[in-house]
Enzyme design. Structure first.
Site, short mmCIF file in Angstrom:
data_model
loop_
_atom_site.label_atom_id
_atom_site.label_comp_id
_atom_site.label_asym_id
_atom_site.label_seq_id
_atom_site.Cartn_x
_atom_site.Cartn_y
_atom_site.Cartn_z
CE LYS A 78 -3.96 1.90 2.58
NZ LYS A 78 -4.88 1.64 3.72
CB SER A 153 -7.69 3.83 2.72
OG SER A 153 -7.04 3.12 3.77
CB SER A 177 -8.69 0.83 5.35
OG SER A 177 -9.30 2.09 5.52
#
Length: 483
Positions: A78, A153, A177
């Protein structure tokens, strides 16, 4: 043979047997990203030259007789995790030139385990949305329907896995997320017990990477199978070597049971503050039916379950009280005025969020103490049950919505609009008390979209929901290639 949807476990076996090299796996993954990611936009910061070099190093290490958990396996990371030589922006254009001096602790652990990092995956602006889009890197599309979100996210990581861009990824979870993108894209993810996985180096730029104990947020693994989640969690778990790691190591207890029929499961499909859509309700019941057929003890109600309305309110209070620390004074004063204007009778989640943004420390401590009572109630519940099954969000993936007024957005649940942020209440069931939760794909909606559930387990007994996820995968199936 094409390797794109092989599991990390299968790739490791093939690498050990000499059926394929890491260089070959890496070249194939890079070619696939270059060909297919134009439509998805999952990989926002490619790192292909260094990936090829790491793959060559992995092959040489294996030739010397070395073997590590992820040796030679292509993975993604990420964007919010620091990596030396690559920008960390959190989707904020003003930080496009920020390049950290050292890897995040989890990136270091991936590399130490032998993983080949292909690049970094897209995130929403500041990691503050249930979707993944920002002005700098653009929008990440759902591999199943490009008009819909991949979630947020960690939406870039979920979309990458669903598209076959690497076997594993790491993400983070504060408001679902990890779990929401997994649910929307049809993959697996695990939100660890809070504090189990060190998070140093997963920090908004340009802040220094200090070893901070986060209150709600965690880093965690994402994969296409439940067993791969466990493989990656074992690499990630453990305290920061700069603090708690000076004194102790982690040894997680084994799963409470190995057989499906031995599990005691509480199934919840309704929340008092938001309806559950038909597709998600069907998903929960599909799991419940599989558990019953497998001989598990399944209950639909328990007086031991902590009050879900209270839980959601506490979650919103803890979540939003932390969002205003860097607000300009003028903006903070406007929030204070708006909170003061609320009716004392307004107990809505919108009101809870607004009041929390102007809490005093005394206010926050009261909420904190209330949370500790909830944690005690969860301990009592998990003396009677092993896992709680419930939704992750009320719906499958929804269409892209880039309205800048995030609190003003609406989420459509079976044709009826509801406050956009209220869908976070299901994420908060596990996040507020800091419990582990595994996102499990359970099939498709009538529209052909992935649907999943979360399996919530006892604190620091992460292997229990992970084991149940593995057994359910054997029973109802798991990841399917987007089509």
């Amino acid at each position: 043979m094409e390797w794109k949807f092989q599991t990390a476990e299968e790739l490791a076996t093939a690498l050990r047997a000499g059926e394929v090299t890491s260089a070959e796996l890496t070249d194939e993954a890079i070619a696939r990203i270059e060909r297919d990611d134009k439509a998805i936009n999952a990989i926002c910061v490619p790192d292909f030259d260094r990936a090829r070099a790491a793959a060559r190093d992995a092959d040489q290490a294996r030739a010397r007789g070395e073997d590590r958990p992820l040796l030679g396996i292509p993975v993604t990371v990420k964007e919010s995790f620091n990596m030396t030589g690559l920008p960390t922006t959190w989707g904020m254009p003003q930080h496009q030139d920020f390049v950290p001096a050292e890897d995040a602790v989890q990136v270091s652990r991936l590399k130490a385990a032998g993983a080949v990092v292909l690049g970094k995956t897209n995130v929403p602006l500041g990691l503050q949305d249930i979707q993944t889009f920002n002005e700098f890197y653009g929008t990440t599309n759902n591999p199943w329907d490009h008009d819909r979100t991949s979630g947020g996210s960690s939406g870039g990581s979920a979309a990458a896995l669903a598209s076959g861009f690497g076997a594993l990824s790491i993400g983070s979870d504060l408001a679902g997320s990890l779990r929401t993108p997994a649910h929307f894209c049809g993959i697996y993810a695990h939100k660890p017990t809070v504090g189990l996985v060190a998070t140093r180096g997963m920090i908004p730029p340009p802040a220094p990477a200090l070893p901070v104990d986060l209150d709600l947020a965690v880093a965690g693994p994402m994969a296409r199978t439940a067993r791969d989640l466990t493989l990656l969690l074992d690499v990630m778990a453990g305290p920061d070597p700069l603090t708690h790691g000076m004194a102790y190591d982690v040894k997680l207890p084994p799963a409470r049971h190995e057989r499906l029929g031995d599990f005691r499961v509480l199934v919840i499909e309704d929340h008092p503050l938001i309806p559950t859509g038909a597709a998600v309700r069907a998903s929960v019941n599909r799991v419940a039916d599989a558990l019953v057929e497998g001989g598990a003890r399944v209950e639909r109600y328990s007086p031991l379950l902590p009050d879900l309305t209270e839980s959601a309110t506490l979650y919103m209070q803890l979540l939003f009280s932390s969002t205003v620390a860097r607000f300009p004074v003028e903006a903070y004063e406007q929030l204070q005025a708006a909170a003061a204007a609320l009716s004392a009778d307004d107990r809505s989640l919108d009101a809870a969020r607004l009041r929390a943004m102007v809490y005093t420390h005394r206010d926050w401590l009261e909420v904190y103490n209330h949370r500790e009572r909830h944690r005690h109630d969860w301990r009592r519940l998990f003396a009677e049950f092993d896992v709680v099954v419930c939704p992750i969000t009320p719906t499958p993936a929804f269409p892209h919505d880039h309205d800048p007024d995030l609190p003003g957005r609406r989420i459509d649940i079976d044709g009826v609009g509801h406050p956009y942020l209220d869908q976070l209440v299901w994420a908060g069931v596990a996040t507020m008390p800091g419990l582990p939760a595994t996102a499990v794909p359970t099939g498709r909606s009538a529209e052909g979209l992935p649907v999943g559930v979360q399996l919530i387990g006892p604190a620091f007994e992460d292997r229990t929901p992970l084991r149940l996820a593995e057994l359910l995968e054997q029973t109802i199936g798991g990841f399917q290639e987007p089509r």
